[in-house]
Every structure is written in C-alpha cells, then in structure tokens.
Design a protein around this motif. Structure first.
Motif, PDB file in Angstrom:
ATOM      1  N   LEU A   1       0.847  -1.180   0.000  1.00  0.00           N
ATOM      2  CA  LEU A   1       0.000   0.000   0.000  1.00  0.00           C
ATOM      3  C   LEU A   1       0.887   1.237   0.000  1.00  0.00           C
ATOM      4  O   LEU A   1       1.876   1.301   0.736  1.00  0.00           O
ATOM      5  N   GLN A   2       0.537   2.221  -0.813  1.00  0.00           N
ATOM      6  CA  GLN A   2       1.378   3.421  -0.915  1.00  0.00           C
ATOM      7  C   GLN A   2       0.512   4.663  -1.019  1.00  0.00           C
ATOM      8  O   GLN A   2      -0.440   4.721  -1.815  1.00  0.00           O
ATOM      9  N   LEU A   3       0.850   5.657  -0.208  1.00  0.00           N
ATOM     10  CA  LEU A   3       0.175   6.952  -0.232  1.00  0.00           C
ATOM     11  C   LEU A   3       1.176   8.028  -0.598  1.00  0.00           C
ATOM     12  O   LEU A   3       2.235   8.133   0.037  1.00  0.00           O
ATOM     13  N   ASN A   4       0.858   8.822  -1.610  1.00  0.00           N
ATOM     14  CA  ASN A   4       1.683   9.967  -2.011  1.00  0.00           C
ATOM     15  C   ASN A   4       0.857  11.231  -1.920  1.00  0.00           C
ATOM     16  O   ASN A   4      -0.302  11.261  -2.366  1.00  0.00           O
ATOM     17  N   VAL A   5       1.442  12.263  -1.337  1.00  0.00           N
ATOM     18  CA  VAL A   5       0.816  13.585  -1.306  1.00  0.00           C
ATOM     19  C   VAL A   5       1.767  14.550  -1.994  1.00  0.00           C
ATOM     20  O   VAL A   5       2.884  14.789  -1.517  1.00  0.00           O
ATOM     21  N   MET A   6       1.348  15.070  -3.138  1.00  0.00           N
ATOM     22  CA  MET A   6       2.159  16.011  -3.900  1.00  0.00           C
ATOM     23  C   MET A   6       1.707  17.444  -3.605  1.00  0.00           C
ATOM     24  O   MET A   6       0.515  17.688  -3.430  1.00  0.00           O
ATOM     25  N   ASN A   7       2.670  18.368  -3.569  1.00  0.00           N
ATOM     26  CA  ASN A   7       2.400  19.759  -3.211  1.00  0.00           C
ATOM     27  C   ASN A   7       1.702  19.814  -1.861  1.00  0.00           C
ATOM     28  O   ASN A   7       0.579  20.298  -1.717  1.00  0.00           O
ATOM     29  N   LEU A   8       2.403  19.303  -0.882  1.00  0.00           N
ATOM     30  CA  LEU A   8       1.852  19.121   0.456  1.00  0.00           C
ATOM     31  C   LEU A   8       1.286  20.411   1.038  1.00  0.00           C
ATOM     32  O   LEU A   8       0.259  20.406   1.717  1.00  0.00           O
ATOM     33  N   ALA A   9       1.934  21.528   0.779  1.00  0.00           N
ATOM     34  CA  ALA A   9       1.496  22.816   1.331  1.00  0.00           C
ATOM     35  C   ALA A   9       0.460  23.510   0.459  1.00  0.00           C
ATOM     36  O   ALA A   9       0.075  24.648   0.760  1.00  0.00           O
ATOM     37  N   ASP A  10       0.019  22.862  -0.600  1.00  0.00           N
ATOM     38  CA  ASP A  10      -0.959  23.443  -1.522  1.00  0.00           C
ATOM     39  C   ASP A  10      -0.472  24.778  -2.077  1.00  0.00           C
ATOM     40  O   ASP A  10      -1.218  25.745  -2.202  1.00  0.00           O
TER      41      ASP A  10
END
Length: 762
Positions: free
Chosen positions: A724-733
């Motif tokens: 299972l893998q979670l990626n959050v891109m541009n974390l600070a929006d």
C-alpha cells in the motif's frame, strides 16, 4: 568494500519473500533481480541462516546506461548523466515524463502556444530539448505528453550531444528506456485513487513460455482532473505488448508495439500582469494599474476556457523490431527498425488580456490555439560494439550507421473568436469571445463557427549518419573517451497555400553535412573516484524539429542562403564523481560552459544572419543512492548563468536584449527525494523542490516567481504480494507556475494532490 547482509529465519516462506523482506524495498512492489530472472515459482522451504555478500539495498543508484555509446560505468564516463530508475519513478508516483523529470535539477519546462505544439517541452541547461527526446536510443520526434506505464528508466544526458545523438541536443538529451520481456514469469498491478476524481489502473505481466522466450504486456487506464482546477481533466489509456526470442542466448529477436491515446479538456493558464499599458479609446473606465510582468494574482480555480468547445485528442503508435547477435563476449551486433506515428488534434483557449489592454479594464479575450497534426518516423539503426586490446591498452568501442525519414503535416482550424480588443465588452455582447478577468464562466453558451482549414504545412527530414566511439583504458588511473559522428541532413518544407488557401504552395529544401565530436579524459585517483575534463559539439540545422516544435528560424527562403546554416554549439565541462559509503552513494559535481557561436538572429535591416552568440555557465551537484541501509536519497542542485550575448533585433530593437537571460532557464534549482525504512515493512519519504524565478521573456518583462514544493509518501508492505502506498504532492498546496510562455500567459501548477495506490505482485 562489500557489506554482509545477514538473513536469519525459521519461518516457512519462499526464497523470494525472504530476499524481499531482507532488502526492505517497500516502494511500489518493484521487481528484484531474483524475481525477474528466476523461475515462475519457488517452492516453500525451511531455510537456515544465510549470509548474502554484496552491496546494501540501493534503490536509487544506477551504475550505467542502456547506450552502447557509453559502455562503461557512470563513474568512468566523462559526462553529466542522470538516470531516473524504476524504483524512483514508483516511489514518487510519477505517471508522466514531466513528473519524473522534476527530480532532476537544471530542467525547466516551456509552454505550448501558436506554432509550438503542446506536450513535453523540457529545457536542459537553457536549451529546448523537445526534439532531442529518444526512445530506446532512437529519436522520438512526435510532439506528445509521454506516459510512464511502459518505461523502465529515463536517462538524462547533459551538454551538447551531437556526437551521440545527431542534430540538435545543444543542452542535452533525454532517452526513455522501455520495458521489455525477461526470463521468468511475474504479474504486477496497480490500482490508484485520489482527489480531483483521480482513478488509475496499470498492469505489467511477463510470461516465459519456453526456455529462451518470453512475452510481456503492459496496459494502463487513467481518468483524472487537476487539483485546484475544477474544469480541466484528462482521460488516457494505452497498451504495449512485446515478445522476445532467444533470451539468454547469443541471438535475440524482440518485437514490440506501443499505443496510447488521450482525450481531455486542456488547461488555459493565467495571463501575465503586463507592465505595458495599452489604453482604450471607447471611454470604458480603466480599473487596473500596470503590473510587474508576473502572472496575475487570481483565484487558483480561475479558468478562461470553454468546456463545451475546447478539446485535446492525442495518439501515439510505435512498432519496433530489434535483432541482436553476440559473435563473442567481445563482439556484438544490434539492429533496430522502427515505424512510428503521432497525432495531435486540439483547440484550447489561451487567455489574451495584456497586448490589447483588456486586463486594465477587467476583461480577457479568449484567443484559441489549435492544431491538427500528424508526424511519422521510419528509422533503421545498426550498431557493432565490442572490446579489444592493443598491447596493454583496452578499448571498448561502438560503430554504427543510422537512416531515418521523418515527416509531419500540420493543419489547424479557423475559429470565430471575434475582435481581440473586446469593443462590445465581455459576455453575450461579444459572443462570449470575451469574458471577465475575475469571474469567467467555462460553460458560457459560445456558438461560434469552427472549421477545419484543410490547408496544411508539410515538413520532412531525411538523415543518413555514421558514428564511432572508443573508450580507452590507458592504465588503472587514466582513461580516454572519444567519439565522432557525421550526419547528412536534408530538410524540406512545403508551405500552406497562400491567400487563405486559394494561392499556390512553395517548397524549400536544404542539405547540410553535420560533423560533431566529443573527447574526454578521466583520471581516477582511487578506485571509487574520478575526475574528468570533456569537450563536445552539436549542430542545429534549419528545420531540425520537423514542424514539431519551436526554433529561431524555420526552413524558408532568405536573401542569403548562409542565414540558414546550422547553428554550432560547444561545451567544456570539468567534473568529478565519487562512489562513497562502500559504493552505495554516488556523488557528482561539475562546472561547465555551453555556448552557441553562430546563433540565427535578425539584423538591423531585417535580414537574417548567423551572427548571434549566447552562453550558459553553470555548476551542478548530484547525489543518488543510500546513506545507510535504510536511508536512500536522490537529487541535486544546479546553478545557471545564461546570457544572450548578441541577440540582434530589427531596427531600433537591435541589441536591446543583449545581456538578457535565456527564457525558461532558472538561475537556481534544487531537488531532493528521500525515503527511510523505519520498519521491515514500512517506508516513509518525501521530496523538496526549489526553482528560482524563470523568465518567459526578459525583453517583454514576463516572468514567473520562484517556488518551493514539498511532497510526502508512505508505503507499507502487507505481504509479499501487496504493498500500500500513499503519495501527497504539493503538500502545502502552494500556488506556483511550472511553465512560462514568452507572452500572454503562464501555466499554473496543480494544487495539493493525494493518491493512494495498491500495488500487487505475483
């Protein structure tokens, strides 16, 4: 020095599971050598304590490239080469070439507009590399946005590469390495969901159906919007079957085919806050003061396109036959034949609010960019490579010939877009061709006319090439690397009919002989380090992009034929490479200069001449590999000082832009991707990316500001089959712009994106 990795277990698991757990690669279920090279299934066994000698886990470090022109290790290669491996692609959840290339500092991206098609447009060391992109060592000229589902790795070579790649390649080139059949059988899958209606599925299956033959099939489907940009979206799908015969033997034959299609609503970007005020004469009250040339500060979701009118449809088809024969371990033959076709069909809105003064009255004209283009390629490449000794001196050589025919047909649409000055104001009075600056409606009931022109411009290029390379080991400390290439290049353009399609067409051709070379010397003070000095050249003839991109001067008649001579580029680079921490971590550093000595410019009298000069000086640092057994890193820093030293200009504009910076060339860029394995089954990581101010055009004072972007990821391996893998891109929006066009608009980057993937392997 090698490390000893100790695996102790009494559990009843397969050998593959033991190795996977010991190495601890929890990133996207990437295949290991044991999994891909072995049999389909390993019987369960009671395993005693095992000592495995070798290097520690190292997902991001790559020791070489796929090119026979650089046969040695990267440590022994006198050039700046960055390899983006499959593990990094999976770890960052990159699904497009643009997303993967963001991990390499020194690469910026240009926007499509007008005659320059939309799609991948990387700038390497300040030079446009749109037409210097290669697929498995063969030029991939068709304009497109490339997917990652069938890509094994991406190789970025920096500096003039005319000896390696032929025409163009002034700042460097990009080679995409495709997935291919292997011995062994496995099946992988990926299912992903995310915000902005993100949905993606991908499959990769390899089946060994005899002792020396295997078939591989990759497929992908994706449907997604863009975070923070509600209107735009894209659907894409593709598949790539391949079969290989003779694997593991001296004679091998591989047949492969690639197909991909996209269909979506393109993004429009944001208009520049133009500092040059253009007044109106109709009495409309002015609402804004001149700006500073950066993009207007508007809500991120502001969208100037028309959802019921705009569209983009692309397709790409590539068929390749590769034949390889090993006469001996020291003499190998390879032949590749390729047929490719790329199609682009789009009509999208570009917000045009500055040149006609509309933004100073809170209006934007909906100008259209449109294209109906088809490009085709037929190419054949034959290489002979091997090794031999002359006394105590060892040679690794490559000799090759290449023939190619590339063609493109570019047509477009006539669209009723009204008056660009918006004399009737925004909304219904203008037929919805003009809209408000702050509150555009993508669902305006535009009812204008769209008509295909059926009046194309045709481009063609025929190239015959011969090249030779030799890597010479003079001693344990000294190596010499040299290469040269000769290309006979014939460019041709047949113009669209004049007078709106009623007039005649004209044809222009030009033949050029291109001779380029590269030479480098490597000194190894110790076995795990090298210092190198290299010099290389490249040539860019008129019509080099075959109608698939932008160039300073296309192939057309001029008052002086020499004004279409090839541009000459040269580079000198001094660098060092170190494999440290028991060769787990690669460190690189280089200083360089890239210079175009006879750039095409316009003189004061309006005539063209090969009299321009432009230069980029730079410093580059890089790192890839493992700091510890658990901690992996990849990234680097690049500083570029670009200068248009003699940029010409007609009339009073002559010399006005001398001293300006290159467009799409940030002075500073930094990237870092890092993962840490906290538990045997848990890996967390993140990325930090910095890009300084980028000029769209310093002469027009259009630019996009610097930015930092941060990403995060976590991967958990449930068992040997599921990760299972979670990626959050541009974390600070962060609101930032990732493409700067010279005039009118800049492309706004996506907002925060969260993607959850289930990666399967059997």
């Amino acid at each position: 020095m090698q490390s000893a990795l100790v695996i102790r277990t009494k559990k009843k698991l397969s050998a593959t599971a033991h190795l996977t757990g010991a190495v601890g690669v929890a990133i996207a279920a990437a295949p290991t050598a044991a999994q891909t090279a072995g049999s389909t299934k390993v019987a369960a066994a009671e395993l005693p304590a095992v000592i495995v000698s070798g290097s520690a886990p190292n997902p991001f470090k790559t020791d070489g490239t796929s090119s026979i022109k650089t046969p040695g290790a990267l440590l022994d290669t006198p050039r700046s080469i960055t390899v983006i491996p499959q593990e990094l692609i999976q770890s960052t959840a990159s699904t497009s070439l643009t997303e993967a290339l963001r991990t390499v500092p020194g690469i910026a991206f240009g926007a499509g507009e007008g005659g320059n098609p939309v799609g991948d447009r990387p700038f390497i060391r300040g030079y446009d590399a749109q037409a210097s992109t290669f697929l498995d060592g063969m030029r991939d000229i068709g304009a497109q946005s490339r997917e990652m589902f069938n890509i094994e790795s991406v190789e970025v070579t920096k500096g003039p590469a005319g000896a390696y790649d032929g025409r163009g390649s002034a700042g460097g080139s990009i080679n995409i390495v495709s997935k291919s059949p292997k011995l062994g059988s496995f099946a992988e899958g990926n299912l992903g969901v995310g915000n902005a209606s993100y949905k993606r599925g991908a499959a990769d299956a390899n089946w060994q159906f005899s002792g020396h033959a295997a078939v591989r099939f990759n497929a992908m489907f994706q449907d997604a919007g863009v975070p923070g940009r509600d209107s735009t979206h894209q659907e894409r799908w593709g598949f790539a079957p391949s079969v290989a015969l003779g694997l593991g033997g001296p004679t091998r034959l591989t047949l492969s085919y690639y197909h991909m299609e996209t269909n979506g609503l393109p993004d429009t970007g944001m208009p520049y806050d133009n500092p040059n005020f253009v007044p109106r004469t109709d009495g409309r009250p002015r609402t804004r003061l001149p700006g500073d040339g950066s993009p207007l500060k508007l809500p991120r979701n502001t969208y100037y396109g028309l959802a019921d009118r705009d569209f983009r449809k692309d397709s790409a088809d590539v068929a390749t036959i590769r034949f390889e024969h090993d006469f001996s371990p020291a003499l190998k033959l390879r032949n590749q034949t390729r047929i490719g076709r790329t199609r682009q069909d789009y009509l999208w809105t570009r917000p045009d609010g500055s040149f006609n003064g509309n933004i100073y009255y809170d209006m934007v004209w909906r100008r259209t960019n449109q294209r109906h283009g088809v490009s085709t390629t037929q190419a054949n490449q034959t290489d002979l490579s091997g090794e031999f000794l002359t006394g105590a001196i060892k040679h690794k050589y490559a000799f090759g010939v290449e023939f190619s025919r590339e063609k493109s047909e570019n047509d477009g649409y006539t669209v009723a877009t009204g008056n660009s000055r918006c004399p009737s104001g925004p909304g219904a009075a203008s037929g919805y061709n003009c809209t408000t600056l702050y509150n555009p409606d993508p669902h305006d009931p535009w009812s204008g006319r769209i008509a295909r022109n059926y009046n194309p411009t045709n481009h063609a290029a025929t190239t015959a090439s011969v090249y030779a390379f030799d890597s010479i080991a003079l001693s344990k400390q000294w190596m010499l690397n040299a290469g040269l290439r000769f290309d006979h290049y014939r460019g041709e353009v047949r113009t669209a009919r004049a007078n709106g399609g009623a007039g005649p067409r004209s044809t222009h051709t030009r033949d050029d002989n291109l001779f380029n070379y590269q030479v480098g010397v490597v000194y190894k003070p110790v076995e795990n380090a090298s210092v190198y000095l290299s010099y290389g050249t490249s040539s860019t003839p008129a019509g080099a992009v075959v109608g698939q991109g932008s160039e300073p001067s296309g192939l057309a008649p001029t008052s002086a034929g020499s004004a279409l001579s090839p541009e000459k580029n040269r580079s000198i680079e001094l660098g060092t490479k170190w494999d440290v921490l028991r060769k787990r971590l690669a460190l690189t550093a280089a200083i360089f200069r890239v210079e175009t000595t006879n750039a095409r410019i316009t003189l004061e009298d309006g005539l063209a001449a090969m009299a321009g000069n432009k230069r980029v000086d730079g410093i580059e640092l890089g790192f890839s590999g493992n700091v510890t057994d658990q901690w992996a890193v990849f990234g680097g820093y690049t500083h570029l000082k670009s200068e248009l030293r003699n940029n010409g200009g007609s009339g009073a504009a002559f010399g006005a832009s001398n001293g300006h910076a290159f467009p799409n060339t940030p002075s500073d860029s930094f990237s870092l991707w890092s993962t840490y394995q906290f538990l045997p089954n848990l890996t967390v990581g993140g990325g930090a990316y910095y890009v300084s101010k980028v000029w769209g055009s310093e002469a027009r004072n259009n630019w996009v500001p610097s930015y930092w972007r941060f990403d995060a990821m976590a991967a958990y391996q449930l068992n040997k089959h599921v990760t299972l893998q979670l990626n959050v891109m541009n974390l600070a929006d962060k609101v930032y712009y990732n493409q700067a066009y010279p005039a009118h608009y800049a492309s706004i980057a996506p907002g925060r994106a969260a993607v959850f993937n289930v990666n399967l392997r059997y």
